[in-house]
Design a protein around this motif. Structure first.
Motif, PDB file in Angstrom:
ATOM      1  N   LEU A  54      -8.459   5.259 -12.086  1.00 35.58           N
ATOM      2  CA  LEU A  54      -7.544   5.230 -11.473  1.00 35.58           C
ATOM      3  C   LEU A  54      -6.615   3.724 -10.957  1.00 35.58           C
ATOM      4  O   LEU A  54      -5.924   3.107 -10.102  1.00 35.58           O
ATOM      5  CB  LEU A  54      -7.911   5.141 -10.421  1.00 35.58           C
ATOM      6  N   TYR A  55      -7.593   2.205 -10.632  1.00 39.95           N
ATOM      7  CA  TYR A  55      -7.335   1.302 -10.130  1.00 39.95           C
ATOM      8  C   TYR A  55      -7.706   0.592 -10.750  1.00 39.95           C
ATOM      9  O   TYR A  55      -9.026   0.086 -11.656  1.00 39.95           O
ATOM     10  CB  TYR A  55      -8.144   1.145  -8.429  1.00 39.95           C
ATOM     11  N   LEU A  56      -6.794  -0.207 -11.776  1.00 39.70           N
ATOM     12  CA  LEU A  56      -7.403  -1.758 -12.163  1.00 39.70           C
ATOM     13  C   LEU A  56      -5.756  -2.865 -12.073  1.00 39.70           C
ATOM     14  O   LEU A  56      -5.441  -2.582 -10.956  1.00 39.70           O
ATOM     15  CB  LEU A  56      -6.194  -1.480 -13.680  1.00 39.70           C
ATOM     16  N   PRO A  57      -6.447  -3.940 -12.331  1.00 44.68           N
ATOM     17  CA  PRO A  57      -5.472  -5.361 -11.545  1.00 44.68           C
ATOM     18  C   PRO A  57      -4.052  -5.249 -12.778  1.00 44.68           C
ATOM     19  O   PRO A  57      -3.615  -3.943 -13.372  1.00 44.68           O
ATOM     20  CB  PRO A  57      -5.934  -5.984 -12.242  1.00 44.68           C
ATOM     21  N   ALA A  86     -13.338   9.576  -4.577  1.00 46.20           N
ATOM     22  CA  ALA A  86     -14.308  11.195  -4.339  1.00 46.20           C
ATOM     23  C   ALA A  86     -13.311  12.183  -3.533  1.00 46.20           C
ATOM     24  O   ALA A  86     -13.598  13.461  -3.930  1.00 46.20           O
ATOM     25  CB  ALA A  86     -15.647  11.228  -3.858  1.00 46.20           C
ATOM     26  N   GLY A  87     -12.382  11.817  -2.872  1.00 45.32           N
ATOM     27  CA  GLY A  87     -11.754  12.290  -2.063  1.00 45.32           C
ATOM     28  C   GLY A  87     -10.621  12.503  -3.216  1.00 45.32           C
ATOM     29  O   GLY A  87      -9.616  13.461  -2.050  1.00 45.32           O
ATOM     30  N   ILE A  88     -10.477  12.749  -4.236  1.00 45.07           N
ATOM     31  CA  ILE A  88      -9.567  13.332  -5.022  1.00 45.07           C
ATOM     32  C   ILE A  88      -9.720  14.808  -5.476  1.00 45.07           C
ATOM     33  O   ILE A  88     -10.608  15.200  -5.274  1.00 45.07           O
ATOM     34  CB  ILE A  88      -9.134  12.022  -7.169  1.00 45.07           C
ATOM     35  N   ASN A  89      -8.326  15.579  -5.616  1.00 49.22           N
ATOM     36  CA  ASN A  89      -8.502  17.224  -6.656  1.00 49.22           C
ATOM     37  C   ASN A  89      -7.566  16.663  -7.608  1.00 49.22           C
ATOM     38  O   ASN A  89      -6.543  15.903  -7.760  1.00 49.22           O
ATOM     39  CB  ASN A  89      -8.477  17.719  -5.453  1.00 49.22           C
ATOM     40  N   LYS A  90      -7.772  17.968  -8.089  1.00 47.88           N
ATOM     41  CA  LYS A  90      -6.983  18.359  -9.040  1.00 47.88           C
ATOM     42  C   LYS A  90      -5.563  18.395  -9.199  1.00 47.88           C
ATOM     43  O   LYS A  90      -4.545  17.773  -9.848  1.00 47.88           O
ATOM     44  CB  LYS A  90      -7.463  20.215  -9.663  1.00 47.88           C
ATOM     45  N   LYS A  91      -4.994  18.151  -7.522  1.00 52.67           N
ATOM     46  CA  LYS A  91      -3.227  18.334  -7.597  1.00 52.67           C
ATOM     47  C   LYS A  91      -2.932  17.086  -7.284  1.00 52.67           C
ATOM     48  O   LYS A  91      -2.022  16.436  -8.109  1.00 52.67           O
ATOM     49  CB  LYS A  91      -3.337  19.288  -6.428  1.00 52.67           C
ATOM     50  N   PHE A 101     -10.371  14.802 -14.168  1.00 50.18           N
ATOM     51  CA  PHE A 101     -10.577  14.006 -13.249  1.00 50.18           C
ATOM     52  C   PHE A 101     -11.922  13.666 -13.321  1.00 50.18           C
ATOM     53  O   PHE A 101     -12.715  15.005 -13.283  1.00 50.18           O
ATOM     54  CB  PHE A 101     -10.287  13.373 -12.117  1.00 50.18           C
ATOM     55  N   ILE A 102     -12.639  13.205 -13.049  1.00 50.29           N
ATOM     56  CA  ILE A 102     -14.211  11.929 -12.989  1.00 50.29           C
ATOM     57  C   ILE A 102     -14.520  11.426 -12.655  1.00 50.29           C
ATOM     58  O   ILE A 102     -13.911  10.448 -12.529  1.00 50.29           O
ATOM     59  CB  ILE A 102     -14.818  11.631 -15.172  1.00 50.29           C
ATOM     60  N   ILE A 103     -15.501  11.778 -11.655  1.00 47.37           N
ATOM     61  CA  ILE A 103     -15.660  11.374  -9.723  1.00 47.37           C
ATOM     62  C   ILE A 103     -17.018   9.808 -10.892  1.00 47.37           C
ATOM     63  O   ILE A 103     -17.996  10.629 -10.926  1.00 47.37           O
ATOM     64  CB  ILE A 103     -16.547  11.736  -9.268  1.00 47.37           C
ATOM     65  N   LYS A 104     -17.042   8.790 -10.537  1.00 45.36           N
ATOM     66  CA  LYS A 104     -17.875   8.097 -10.789  1.00 45.36           C
ATOM     67  C   LYS A 104     -19.191   8.197  -9.275  1.00 45.36           C
ATOM     68  O   LYS A 104     -17.887   7.573  -9.273  1.00 45.36           O
ATOM     69  CB  LYS A 104     -17.268   6.696 -11.552  1.00 45.36           C
ATOM     70  N   PRO A 105     -19.696   7.494  -9.813  1.00 43.51           N
ATOM     71  CA  PRO A 105     -20.764   7.433 -10.763  1.00 43.51           C
ATOM     72  C   PRO A 105     -20.969   8.543 -11.915  1.00 43.51           C
ATOM     73  O   PRO A 105     -20.969  10.098 -10.659  1.00 43.51           O
ATOM     74  CB  PRO A 105     -22.373   7.291 -10.517  1.00 43.51           C
ATOM     75  N   TYR A 106     -20.530   9.648 -12.763  1.00 39.42           N
ATOM     76  CA  TYR A 106     -20.775  10.741 -13.090  1.00 39.42           C
ATOM     77  C   TYR A 106     -21.947  10.756 -14.272  1.00 39.42           C
ATOM     78  O   TYR A 106     -22.831   9.979 -14.581  1.00 39.42           O
ATOM     79  CB  TYR A 106     -19.728  10.704 -14.656  1.00 39.42           C
TER      80      TYR A 106
END
Length: 122
Positions: A54-57, A86-91, A101-106
């Motif tokens: 999600l977050y890249l340079p 960890a607060g991300i959701n499907k919507k 989506f996959i939450i790291k660490p997975y």
């Protein structure tokens, strides 16, 4: 024929571990550390699925995801958002153009399950 996956993440440790897991599961994995590098690989290798941090340079992952879903050449490629948020959701993921989506660490099994489910949905 092996399915081609594109992993775009700027954390070399995550990339190394994730590539190892996915290649061990018989996927061909290409990786990029930025969205811009990912676009170059995408045009060349036409992956079956994208794992996108999600977050890249520079260009953020959500910006790339949104851009790809608007492009007829790439809109049908499943995109799994790869994030430590960890607060991300499907919507939220859907609004960003992601399919899952996959939450790291997975967990190893969760990663493989999400990849297989999203490839099956093509």
């Amino acid at each position: 024929m092996k399915k081609i996956l594109l992993l775009i993440d700027d954390d070399p440790d995550i990339v190394e571990l994730t590539k190892f897991i996915l290649e061990d599961a018989d996927f061909l994995v290409h990786s990029a550390g930025t969205a811009e590098e990912g676009l170059i690989i995408l045009e060349k290798d036409h992956p079956d699925l994208i794992l996108l941090d999600l977050y890249l340079p520079k260009m953020q992952g959500w910006e790339l995801s949104t851009q790809l879903k608007r492009d007829n050449a790439y809109k049908n490629i499943p995109i799994i958002i790869f994030t430590a948020n960890a607060g991300i959701n499907k919507k939220t993921v859907k609004e960003m153009g992601g399919d899952d989506f996959i939450i790291k660490p997975y967990e190893y099994d969760d990663l493989l399950e999400k990849v297989k489910v999203n490839l099956a949905g093509q």
